[in-house]
Design a protein around this motif. Structure first.
Motif, short mmCIF file in Angstrom:
data_model
loop_
_atom_site.label_atom_id
_atom_site.label_comp_id
_atom_site.label_asym_id
_atom_site.label_seq_id
_atom_site.Cartn_x
_atom_site.Cartn_y
_atom_site.Cartn_z
N VAL B 481 19.54 50.12 53.10
CA VAL B 481 19.65 51.21 54.07
C VAL B 481 20.79 50.93 55.04
CG1 VAL B 481 18.45 52.45 55.90
CG2 VAL B 481 17.20 51.71 53.89
N GLY B 482 20.87 49.68 55.47
CA GLY B 482 21.93 49.29 56.40
C GLY B 482 23.29 49.49 55.76
N TRP B 483 23.39 49.12 54.51
CA TRP B 483 24.67 49.25 53.82
C TRP B 483 25.07 50.70 53.70
CZ3 TRP B 483 28.81 47.01 53.49
CH2 TRP B 483 29.74 47.30 52.52
N LYS B 484 24.08 51.56 53.41
CA LYS B 484 24.34 52.99 53.29
C LYS B 484 24.86 53.52 54.64
CE LYS B 484 21.98 57.25 52.04
NZ LYS B 484 21.98 57.84 53.37
N LYS B 485 24.25 53.05 55.70
CA LYS B 485 24.63 53.53 57.02
C LYS B 485 26.10 53.22 57.33
CE LYS B 485 23.33 52.89 61.83
NZ LYS B 485 22.32 53.75 62.40
N VAL B 486 26.53 52.00 57.06
CA VAL B 486 27.93 51.69 57.37
C VAL B 486 28.88 52.37 56.39
CG1 VAL B 486 27.77 49.55 58.62
CG2 VAL B 486 27.75 49.49 56.17
N ILE B 493 27.93 49.79 66.19
CA ILE B 493 28.32 48.39 65.99
C ILE B 493 27.43 47.85 64.89
CG2 ILE B 493 28.61 46.15 67.10
CD1 ILE B 493 28.56 47.59 69.79
N PHE B 494 28.03 47.18 63.93
CA PHE B 494 27.23 46.66 62.82
C PHE B 494 27.47 45.16 62.68
CE2 PHE B 494 25.70 46.33 58.41
CZ PHE B 494 24.55 47.11 58.53
N PHE B 495 26.38 44.43 62.51
CA PHE B 495 26.49 42.99 62.33
C PHE B 495 26.37 42.69 60.84
CE2 PHE B 495 23.91 38.93 62.22
CZ PHE B 495 25.01 38.11 62.33
N THR B 496 27.44 42.20 60.26
CA THR B 496 27.38 41.91 58.84
C THR B 496 28.49 40.93 58.47
OG1 THR B 496 27.14 42.92 56.65
CG2 THR B 496 28.92 43.74 58.01
N ALA B 497 28.59 40.61 57.20
CA ALA B 497 29.67 39.77 56.70
C ALA B 497 29.95 40.19 55.27
CB ALA B 497 29.28 38.31 56.74
#
Lengths: 355, 651
Positions: B481-486, B493-497
């Motif tokens: 879901v997070g990936w879809k959002k970005v 602001i998104f925290f990822t790598a």
């Protein structure tokens, strides 16, 4: 509408006689009162600050920046530091802190790193800290408050919808009943957990936390009201056939009046009997959802989230799971005892004495 | 946690690398007696004569210098013993045994292909030089952007079929085929390479579009696709091959009887593996069987490890290394379980806060600067990671000369943060201490992430940011879901790598080119197009669009001169730093594990470029030692405790 008839007074007397339920009720009532004014007991804000002869009461209302008390920062004052500073300076200023001087959000790492700290009276973490050094007592306390409020809102909403629809189905019967029953059967087969997951994935994040909690409540209510209708429907069917309903109808009473003034008081015992179990269901459901990670938004304090942390740190930090599990058991036991006592006191068959 | 993260990195990277031009398939010919898809493949070769060339060995250019790097150090130890069963845990059962197409980017792909399969050559984990795999030798012609390869005639797939030039030709057809439903592959294999030539059964050459400093790696890291296996290609590819194990050139096969869906899966060593006596390969892939059992919960996996049901456990998280398996643990002290920490040097996953500059308030550089100063990574690293991790300074860390030498990340500083917020109009604090501007707008942003396991990091950042008057609303999402959002660019602001492979130089186009931020970001004259629209499904998570950056990226992509590329990379990193749309987070300069003493590693083993201990499969299972250890546990006998830190590669 529901004036105390002799019969009701008898039921209440009976309730008081069942000690286990009655005391549970008193304890829960006391606890609710404590929870209502929780900010005075467990809070990082001081109760009273006396600074340069002036008194401040920071608990409720706007925040006080550090500059208000002669500190060099303009964010919220750290009152624990302030107390230490005042004590050191000894200029007649003083701070009165609550019993537990922590709020449920702050990471207070006594040992220098964020990790679970065992309970300690010296640091005033009476139940220890969680994995990011937040006070467990504070998180439990506010988590319980949210769970109870949530349960209350849940019960009221479920009852409102369940009673209205269930009574209508029983009272009108016929095609209306038939169609609505089928609708309910279909509706109750929609998998609840998936719906929660789906709905939460589409709610925009700009929505504030209280609104998100309300949406969660709404979703849970939407999928839980159906159970209530079955009981109300059968009860209403039964009462509808009684003579007093026929009499009321002959006098010319409206449907609404018959349902709410005549039938309702007579099915009340069913309703009240179920109430505690609905509360239990609500508390368990919100805890379970939190445990699974679909419940209250981070970092809202919650019992489920603590349970999850506890099970992940069973060996290294048993105090987390003990506190969370203990609270949950105590809370559910209290509500269940009350429920049993209510059922017993509303039971007309007095020979089935509850011991 | 580490494993999940890396799976995620990988899936993020492959899932999100740019657009997907569909390859033309109207060249499909009618069946003329050849099995399955062969006619279609041959028609495709015929229709693309520029790409697929057929020549004879006499056509090979003269003067080629053939090399095979046979002088590099061996990998693994001659002490290694073949045999035994390694027990491991999987968090989730693989969703497919395919290595391409839907759901194929899971963590298990490592064992199907990435760490076990063979390509023409491989990067040496200590020297980062190429050592031969399927290739016997190779020759490089930089002027022609071409690499010539002689395949090892001994090379076989696990079903006994030889590896030939045809499997490489077929590979290009396969990866460009729409049947595999993998747009990134379609695009990459259509745009990166311009020709493959077959000289004879075991000689090929491959040409790339651009001349890059890593030309040899781009070609030699390609793997063959067994043409004899994929005879029935079609629109049902993903279902047809869902649970089919592709014949491998590597040491491990998966037998159908070992696939117990949802429960366990096992790798079995191929005793007739063609490369079993080859230099660089002979001391590796030692256990006869690697048994994976699905244990969905990390805490339970750890318990299984402590019982000895699982041989090895990653102790990357501080809580495992210091608390759940401390040095004082009885099993450690009795020498049953060894604790080892390895430092490594490789490109680092770019953990940090990706700020979407397309959001109204975040357009303002002052606010972004404020956010940079209001983010207390120092506290997270010091108190949550216990000082083990290191602060990233830029988004391109660990690329050697390509990493900017002097830029440092902005450190937590409340007064600087407030000065920048004030410059953007946020001067007053509201009743709860959060800044508001004169229109009553609160300085509040959503900080989302797909990393459930790192939620604590965000709650710490939130508490600290509030001191500077910035509210961060935390949203912990399921990784998909997070990936879809970005990808929809709906984040603040998104925290990822992103996953970073062992590459020579960092990628800029994906993250910072305006092509990936907007449709037509700039007008002809270079001014901002007022009607530009956000472009979704790209990896430009910052909606980063600066004309100068575009020009630099284009020069960087065309450049074949290492020094020029380094200069360009530094300039781009500076631009990115000035833009303040990324708050660099942290990286872990090491990996660490706990393993039972019967799982043995070569003496002094610490590969400089490895990202995990099992990557090169140099370990072995010592069955005698296992029996000895189990007897010792019963009798209370003790061994010398082993707690090692290999810090020769510490940065």
């Amino acid at each position: 509408m529901f004036a105390l008839t002799p019969q009701t007074r008898k039921k209440l007397r009976r309730f008081r006689q069942i000690k286990r339920g009655y005391y549970s009720f008193l304890i829960l009532a006391g606890l609710s009162a404590l929870l209502a004014c929780g900010e005075l007991l467990i809070n990082s804000r001081a109760l009273v600050v006396s600074y340069q002869g002036e008194l401040y009461f920071p608990t409720y209302g706007d925040f006080h920046p550090g500059t208000d008390f002669g500190l060099d920062y303009d964010y919220e004052t750290n009152y624990r530091d302030l107390q230490a500073r005042f004590d050191e300076a000894d200029e007649g200023n003083w701070v009165l802190l609550p019993l537990v001087p922590y709020n449920p959000y702050e990471n207070n790492a006594a040992g220098g790193v964020f990790r679970p700290q065992p309970p300690s009276a010296a640091s005033q973490h009476y139940l220890g800290t969680d994995t990011t050094s937040r006070d467990i007592l504070a998180r439990l306390f506010y988590g319980t408050r949210i769970a109870l409020l949530f349960a209350l809102g849940f019960t009221l909403s479920v009852y409102l919808i369940g009673i209205a629809i269930g009574c209508a189905m029983g009272y009108f019967g016929g095609v209306f009943d038939l169609v609505l029953q089928r609708v309910i059967e279909i509706w109750s087969n929609v998998p609840f957990l998936y719906m929660v997951i789906i709905i939460f994935s589409v709610i925009p994040s700009t929505v504030a936390v209280p609104t998100r909690i309300s949406i969660l409540l709404l979703v849970m209510v939407l999928f839980s009201w159906t159970g209530m209708t079955y009981y109300m429907r059968t009860e209403t069917y039964k009462e509808k056939a009684r003579d007093y309903v026929a009499a009321a109808r002959i006098i010319g009473a409206s449907n609404t009046r018959i349902i709410f003034r005549h039938i309702m008081p007579n099915v009340l015992s069913t309703l009240i009997t179920f109430m505690p179990f609905t509360v239990v269901a609500a508390i368990s459901a919100i805890t379970a959802l939190d445990f699974l990670g679909f419940g209250l938004p981070v970092p809202t304090p919650s019992l489920g989230e603590l349970l999850k942390q506890g099970t992940a740190n069973l060996r290294t930090a048993p105090w987390i799971v003990i506190s969370a599990f203990g609270t949950l058991v105590a809370l559910l036991t209290l509500v269940t005892f009350i429920g049993e006592a209510i059922r017993e006191s509303f039971d007309p068959k007095t020979f089935s004495v509850y011991r | 946690m580490k494993k999940t993260l890396y799976c995620l990195f990988f899936s993020l990277c492959v899932a999100g690398c740019g657009e997907s031009p569909k390859e033309s398939t109207d060249t499909a010919a009618s069946a003329d007696g050849l099995p399955g898809v062969t006619a279609e493949v041959e028609a495709y070769y015929a229709a693309n004569p520029d790409f697929f060339s057929f020549k004879t060995p006499a056509d090979l250019p003269t003067g080629l210098v053939w090399e095979n790097n046979n002088h590099l150090p061996e990998i693994g130890s001659p002490d290694a013993v073949k045999g035994g069963t390694q027990n491991a845990a999987l968090q989730d059962f693989p969703r497919t045994l395919r290595t391409v197409g839907p759901d194929s980017n899971g963590g298990f792909r490592t064992f199907l292909l990435d760490d076990t399969g063979m390509t023409m050559a491989h990067l040496h984990p200590e020297t980062r030089d190429l050592y031969p795999g399927l290739a016997e030798s190779w020759a490089i012609d930089e002027a022609a952007r071409t690499v010539y390869v002689k395949l090892d005639p001994a090379a076989r797939f696990s079903d006994g079929e030889p590896v030939t030039a045809d499997d490489y030709l077929f590979m290009f057809w396969f990866y460009r085929s729409p049947y595999i439903m993998a747009p990134w592959y379609n695009n990459f294999y259509s745009t990166t390479y311009t020709n493959i030539t077959r000289y004879d059964d075991h000689t090929i050459s491959i040409t790339t579009r651009e001349l890059k400093p890593d030309l040899d790696e781009r070609v030699l890291l390609l793997r063959p696709i067994p043409q004899h296996f994929y005879t029935d290609m079609g629109d049902d590819f993903s279902e047809r091959y869902q649970w089919e194990f592709e014949p491998t050139t590597g040491a491990y096969i998966i037998r159908p009887e070992d696939v117990r869906k949802g429960r366990s899966i096992a790798l079995t060593r191929n005793k007739d593996w063609w490369a079993k006596d080859k230099k660089y390969w002979r001391y590796r892939f030692n256990p006869d069987r690697i048994q994976f059992t699905v244990i969905r919960d990390d805490a339970k996996t750890f318990e299984a490890f402590k019982r000895g049901d699982v041989d090895q456990f990653g102790l990357g998280l501080a809580e495992y290394w210091y608390e759940k398996l401390p040095d004082s643990d009885p099993d450690i002290q009795a020498g049953y379980i060894h604790k080892v920490m390895y430092y490594n040097q490789r490109p680092r996953p770019n953990f940090g806060l990706w700020i979407n500059t397309a959001q109204p308030l975040l357009k303002d550089r002052e606010i972004r600067l404020g956010i940079n100063y209001a983010t207390n990574w120092e506290l997270v690293i010091e108190k949550f990671f216990r000082g083990d991790n290191t602060r990233m300074n830029t988004g391109q860390e660990g690329f050697g000369d390509f990493t900017h030498p002097t830029i440092t990340a902005r450190t937590f500083d409340i007064s600087k943060a407030q000065a920048h917020f004030a410059a953007a109009g946020f001067t007053e604090r509201g009743a709860d201490g959060i800044l508001v501007n004169d229109q009553g707008q609160r300085l509040a942003f959503t900080l989302a992430t797909g990393y459930e396991s790192l939620r604590d990091v965000l709650t710490i950042l939130r508490e600290e940011a509030a001191k500077a008057g910035l509210e961060l609303r935390i949203e912990v999402l399921d990784s998909t879901v997070g990936w879809k959002k970005v990808q929809e660019k709906q984040h603040d602001i998104f925290f990822t790598a992103f996953g970073v492979f062992l590459e020579l130089y960092p990628r800029f186009w994906e993250h910072y080119h305006s092509d990936n931020a907007y449709d037509k970001a700039f007008l002809e004259d270079g001014s901002v197009n007022p009607e530009r629209k956000l472009k979704t499904q790209t990896n430009n998570l910052e909606s980063f669009a600066i004309l100068e950056m575009d020009q630099l990226i284009e020069r960087y992509r065309r450049s074949s001169d290492r020094d020029e590329m380094i200069q360009l990379a530094h300039r781009m990193t500076e631009l990115h730093h000035e833009h303040a749309s990324f708050v660099p987070g942290f990286y872990q300069g090491f990996f660490r594990i706990g393993h039972w003493r019967w799982l043995r590693y070569p003496e002094g083993f610490s590969h400089k470029h490895a990202q995990g201990p099992g990557e090169a499969f140099v370990h072995w299972i010592d069955s005698d030692m296992k029996a000895e250890t189990e007897a010792a546990r019963r009798s209370g006998e003790r061994f010398d405790p082993v707690i090692r830190v290999y810090d020769q590669w510490a940065e």
